[in-house]
Design a protein around this motif. Sequence first.
Motif, PDB file in Angstrom:
ATOM      1  N   HIS A  90      29.924  42.067   2.419  1.00 24.68           N
ATOM      2  CA  HIS A  90      28.845  42.383   1.478  1.00 24.68           C
ATOM      3  C   HIS A  90      28.847  41.394   0.322  1.00 24.68           C
ATOM      4  O   HIS A  90      27.783  40.931  -0.119  1.00 24.68           O
ATOM      5  CB  HIS A  90      29.006  43.808   0.949  1.00 24.68           C
ATOM      6  N   ARG A  91      30.023  41.058  -0.184  1.00 23.69           N
ATOM      7  CA  ARG A  91      30.106  40.121  -1.310  1.00 23.69           C
ATOM      8  C   ARG A  91      29.579  38.748  -0.891  1.00 23.69           C
ATOM      9  O   ARG A  91      28.845  38.099  -1.648  1.00 23.69           O
ATOM     10  CB  ARG A  91      31.558  40.005  -1.787  1.00 23.69           C
ATOM     11  N   ARG A  92      29.926  38.297   0.320  1.00 24.89           N
ATOM     12  CA  ARG A  92      29.443  36.991   0.770  1.00 24.89           C
ATOM     13  C   ARG A  92      27.934  37.013   0.993  1.00 24.89           C
ATOM     14  O   ARG A  92      27.257  36.002   0.770  1.00 24.89           O
ATOM     15  CB  ARG A  92      30.183  36.568   2.039  1.00 24.89           C
ATOM     16  N   TRP A  93      27.406  38.148   1.453  1.00 26.92           N
ATOM     17  CA  TRP A  93      25.959  38.230   1.610  1.00 26.92           C
ATOM     18  C   TRP A  93      25.261  38.190   0.249  1.00 26.92           C
ATOM     19  O   TRP A  93      24.166  37.638   0.124  1.00 26.92           O
ATOM     20  CB  TRP A  93      25.573  39.483   2.384  1.00 26.92           C
ATOM     21  N   ASP A  94      25.872  38.765  -0.763  1.00 28.23           N
ATOM     22  CA  ASP A  94      25.321  38.632  -2.116  1.00 28.23           C
ATOM     23  C   ASP A  94      25.243  37.158  -2.511  1.00 28.23           C
ATOM     24  O   ASP A  94      24.260  36.720  -3.122  1.00 28.23           O
ATOM     25  CB  ASP A  94      26.195  39.390  -3.121  1.00 28.23           C
ATOM     26  N   ALA A  95      26.283  36.388  -2.170  1.00 23.50           N
ATOM     27  CA  ALA A  95      26.255  34.950  -2.461  1.00 23.50           C
ATOM     28  C   ALA A  95      25.159  34.262  -1.653  1.00 23.50           C
ATOM     29  O   ALA A  95      24.493  33.333  -2.148  1.00 23.50           O
ATOM     30  CB  ALA A  95      27.620  34.327  -2.164  1.00 23.50           C
ATOM     31  N   ASP A  96      24.957  34.693  -0.405  1.00 24.97           N
ATOM     32  CA  ASP A  96      23.853  34.138   0.394  1.00 24.97           C
ATOM     33  C   ASP A  96      22.510  34.437  -0.254  1.00 24.97           C
ATOM     34  O   ASP A  96      21.613  33.587  -0.277  1.00 24.97           O
ATOM     35  CB  ASP A  96      23.886  34.713   1.808  1.00 24.97           C
ATOM     36  N   ARG A  97      22.354  35.640  -0.790  1.00 28.55           N
ATOM     37  CA  ARG A  97      21.099  35.974  -1.455  1.00 28.55           C
ATOM     38  C   ARG A  97      20.899  35.123  -2.708  1.00 28.55           C
ATOM     39  O   ARG A  97      19.771  34.748  -3.039  1.00 28.55           O
ATOM     40  CB  ARG A  97      21.060  37.470  -1.805  1.00 28.55           C
ATOM     41  N   ASP A  98      21.994  34.819  -3.388  1.00 27.99           N
ATOM     42  CA  ASP A  98      21.900  33.893  -4.526  1.00 27.99           C
ATOM     43  C   ASP A  98      21.391  32.525  -4.069  1.00 27.99           C
ATOM     44  O   ASP A  98      20.536  31.917  -4.721  1.00 27.99           O
ATOM     45  CB  ASP A  98      23.270  33.729  -5.191  1.00 27.99           C
ATOM     46  N   ARG A  99      21.919  32.040  -2.944  1.00 28.31           N
ATOM     47  CA  ARG A  99      21.511  30.722  -2.445  1.00 28.31           C
ATOM     48  C   ARG A  99      20.048  30.753  -1.979  1.00 28.31           C
ATOM     49  O   ARG A  99      19.317  29.786  -2.194  1.00 28.31           O
ATOM     50  CB  ARG A  99      22.435  30.290  -1.307  1.00 28.31           C
ATOM     51  N   PHE A 100      19.660  31.838  -1.345  1.00 31.98           N
ATOM     52  CA  PHE A 100      18.270  31.972  -0.910  1.00 31.98           C
ATOM     53  C   PHE A 100      17.330  31.974  -2.116  1.00 31.98           C
ATOM     54  O   PHE A 100      16.284  31.311  -2.112  1.00 31.98           O
ATOM     55  CB  PHE A 100      18.106  33.252  -0.096  1.00 31.98           C
ATOM     56  N   THR A 101      17.702  32.689  -3.157  1.00 30.64           N
ATOM     57  CA  THR A 101      16.896  32.728  -4.370  1.00 30.64           C
ATOM     58  C   THR A 101      16.816  31.356  -5.017  1.00 30.64           C
ATOM     59  O   THR A 101      15.738  30.908  -5.424  1.00 30.64           O
ATOM     60  CB  THR A 101      17.483  33.750  -5.360  1.00 30.64           C
ATOM     61  N   ALA A 102      17.965  30.667  -5.094  1.00 29.54           N
ATOM     62  CA  ALA A 102      17.990  29.352  -5.731  1.00 29.54           C
ATOM     63  C   ALA A 102      17.145  28.349  -4.959  1.00 29.54           C
ATOM     64  O   ALA A 102      16.407  27.539  -5.556  1.00 29.54           O
ATOM     65  CB  ALA A 102      19.429  28.855  -5.853  1.00 29.54           C
ATOM     66  N   TYR A 103      17.226  28.391  -3.619  1.00 33.86           N
ATOM     67  CA  TYR A 103      16.463  27.422  -2.840  1.00 33.86           C
ATOM     68  C   TYR A 103      14.970  27.740  -2.885  1.00 33.86           C
ATOM     69  O   TYR A 103      14.135  26.834  -2.924  1.00 33.86           O
ATOM     70  CB  TYR A 103      16.948  27.385  -1.395  1.00 33.86           C
ATOM     71  N   SER A 104      14.618  29.019  -2.898  1.00 31.09           N
ATOM     72  CA  SER A 104      13.208  29.387  -3.040  1.00 31.09           C
ATOM     73  C   SER A 104      12.661  28.882  -4.362  1.00 31.09           C
ATOM     74  O   SER A 104      11.529  28.369  -4.430  1.00 31.09           O
ATOM     75  CB  SER A 104      13.053  30.915  -2.949  1.00 31.09           C
ATOM     76  N   THR A 105      13.465  29.006  -5.420  1.00 36.75           N
ATOM     77  CA  THR A 105      13.043  28.509  -6.730  1.00 36.75           C
ATOM     78  C   THR A 105      12.909  26.992  -6.716  1.00 36.75           C
ATOM     79  O   THR A 105      11.962  26.429  -7.280  1.00 36.75           O
ATOM     80  CB  THR A 105      14.060  28.938  -7.800  1.00 36.75           C
ATOM     81  N   TYR A 106      13.842  26.319  -6.064  1.00 35.54           N
ATOM     82  CA  TYR A 106      13.772  24.859  -5.969  1.00 35.54           C
ATOM     83  C   TYR A 106      12.493  24.424  -5.259  1.00 35.54           C
ATOM     84  O   TYR A 106      11.802  23.496  -5.711  1.00 35.54           O
ATOM     85  CB  TYR A 106      14.996  24.323  -5.223  1.00 35.54           C
ATOM     86  N   LEU A 107      12.158  25.079  -4.154  1.00 42.35           N
ATOM     87  CA  LEU A 107      10.950  24.696  -3.427  1.00 42.35           C
ATOM     88  C   LEU A 107       9.699  24.935  -4.273  1.00 42.35           C
ATOM     89  O   LEU A 107       8.740  24.160  -4.211  1.00 42.35           O
ATOM     90  CB  LEU A 107      10.854  25.485  -2.123  1.00 42.35           C
ATOM     91  N   ALA A 108       9.708  26.019  -5.059  1.00 38.79           N
ATOM     92  CA  ALA A 108       8.544  26.302  -5.898  1.00 38.79           C
ATOM     93  C   ALA A 108       8.428  25.311  -7.050  1.00 38.79           C
ATOM     94  O   ALA A 108       7.317  24.926  -7.435  1.00 38.79           O
ATOM     95  CB  ALA A 108       8.642  27.729  -6.434  1.00 38.79           C
ATOM     96  N   ASP A 109       9.582  24.852  -7.587  1.00 42.98           N
ATOM     97  CA  ASP A 109       9.561  23.961  -8.749  1.00 42.98           C
ATOM     98  C   ASP A 109       9.485  22.491  -8.377  1.00 42.98           C
ATOM     99  O   ASP A 109       8.859  21.688  -9.076  1.00 42.98           O
ATOM    100  CB  ASP A 109      10.809  24.188  -9.615  1.00 42.98           C
ATOM    101  N   ASP A 110      10.145  22.103  -7.305  1.00 45.08           N
ATOM    102  CA  ASP A 110      10.252  20.693  -6.935  1.00 45.08           C
ATOM    103  C   ASP A 110       9.615  20.453  -5.570  1.00 45.08           C
ATOM    104  O   ASP A 110       8.585  19.812  -5.440  1.00 45.08           O
ATOM    105  CB  ASP A 110      11.727  20.273  -6.944  1.00 45.08           C
ATOM    106  N   GLY A 111      10.240  21.017  -4.535  1.00 46.50           N
ATOM    107  CA  GLY A 111       9.633  21.014  -3.223  1.00 46.50           C
ATOM    108  C   GLY A 111       9.906  19.812  -2.363  1.00 46.50           C
ATOM    109  O   GLY A 111       9.466  19.770  -1.209  1.00 46.50           O
TER     110      GLY A 111
END
Length: 499
Positions: free
Chosen positions: A294-315
């Motif tokens: 569960h803790r590692r999946w939380d880290a995966d969700r952090d990475r998913f959020t960060a990459y989604s933000t990167y694509l929206a801001d930079d792409g």
Amino acid sequence: MSLLTTLLRLEAAETEQAQDASTIRHFHLTERPMVFLPLNRSGTEATPLAVMYGDDRSRPQLLVAPPRGRPTEFLDDLADGILTYIDSFQHTTERLPARGSRPARQRYTHAPQLLVANRKSVPYIERLGRALRFTETPEGTDPARSIGRLGQWLTFFAEHAEYPGSAFLPALTELLTSHWVTGQSPLEDEHLAALMAWIRPPAGTTGLHAALAAEDPQLRRPAGPATDPSFDTFELDPLLTAYDTAAEEGNTAAMTRHTDRLRDLLHTYLHPTWNDAWQALALLRSLPQTPDAHRRWDADRDRFTAYSTYLADDGRPQPIKDDAVSAARRLARLEQAQGAFEARRAMEDPFVMAERRTSGEALAGTVIDTDPHHTITGPSGRPLLRPRFTLHTTDPVRLDTGSLLAGPHNPRVHAAIRSITPRDGGTDLLLEITTLTGTVAKPKPDSVPAVEDHLFLTLAPEFFRQPPFPSRDDTPWTHGGPQHDHPAAALEAAEEAQP
């Protein structure tokens, strides 16, 4: 392959039944994963032949690339299906409070997960993503729904599949073989149908005979990413040749007929593996999941959020190659994560702990002496409580002085090895507790084991730390820096911001 796994494989071969290796699951399985079964056209590196995918077992989606010409429509449909699935996780967030130097932030409450049949499908997805992520977006279309964006996301999934413990892109055969050991070779374990036959054979037969039946190419073929050679020779190639002949003759009716036959043929080829994949998923779900998953999946969700933000801001797409700075930092992160992941698995799983004992990375022993009041002088000159105890073990010890150990009896208590002394056919380890000790005035006696306690210890996950790296500003241009506007720098900053 460890000694313990080898012994289990021999026992499986002798009994013709798969052997249990672990009864707990170290990888998170989401409520709505997407099963993704790609087939590649033979003779080419990343030219899809067909894909069967979906997040509902009763509704598989089959896309078939055209026998001739560019597969633009096929890729558009694939991008629409995969990106729609990913987009469905980008609407609901949770707020995480500030913690230490880390500010408060938002994180998606869920994240996508692609499940593939076998390990070879993972590098294929990486190659496909690399081939697609630089595709130009036609004017007037949304870049967020483009083939290029599909390539970026496939690259994201494939890169994180290399990250130990990440559950973005697990291979079902890898998950299954971490819990069951068969009597066949690791290469044969990559055939999902044969592997499932070993693990859950039909009533009245053995795993061996069920696997031999599952390997019959007339019944079930290995699905992906390469096709079965006999299938290519006797079924696929003649059909494609007939299509080419009809195309040269301008016979559109025959072309349509051959296209329909091709779709039916590939559906028949992929559908058995589709069913095997969902059966494997149900089997894995029956195993209890570890807290650390569960803790590692939380880290995966952090990475998913960060990459989604990167694509929206930079792409911008990921670079073709990592520069020297990014490559060194990525390698260090992977090494640190691998060590910590294996250590945490050992803390939660007796089978993994036993495996590590055979390799000298863990040990079991009996406490023969304690010194709960031992102190050292701290940097300020004041005494610090550092209790010590001596552990005698007959296990092989391949650890060094200074190594930090922990055990499932109390994972938060860490003990550093201060000396290693051979004695009476075994080894005495002098261990010094470094966490949860309390103070000289108020010690925490629960952190100190008692004489005759039997302990299992392995390297603590916190022992594996990423070495410090200079900033890009302090890195010579010959080694990749400074390049603040390079997409690698933005992706690296997003990655390193994760806990």
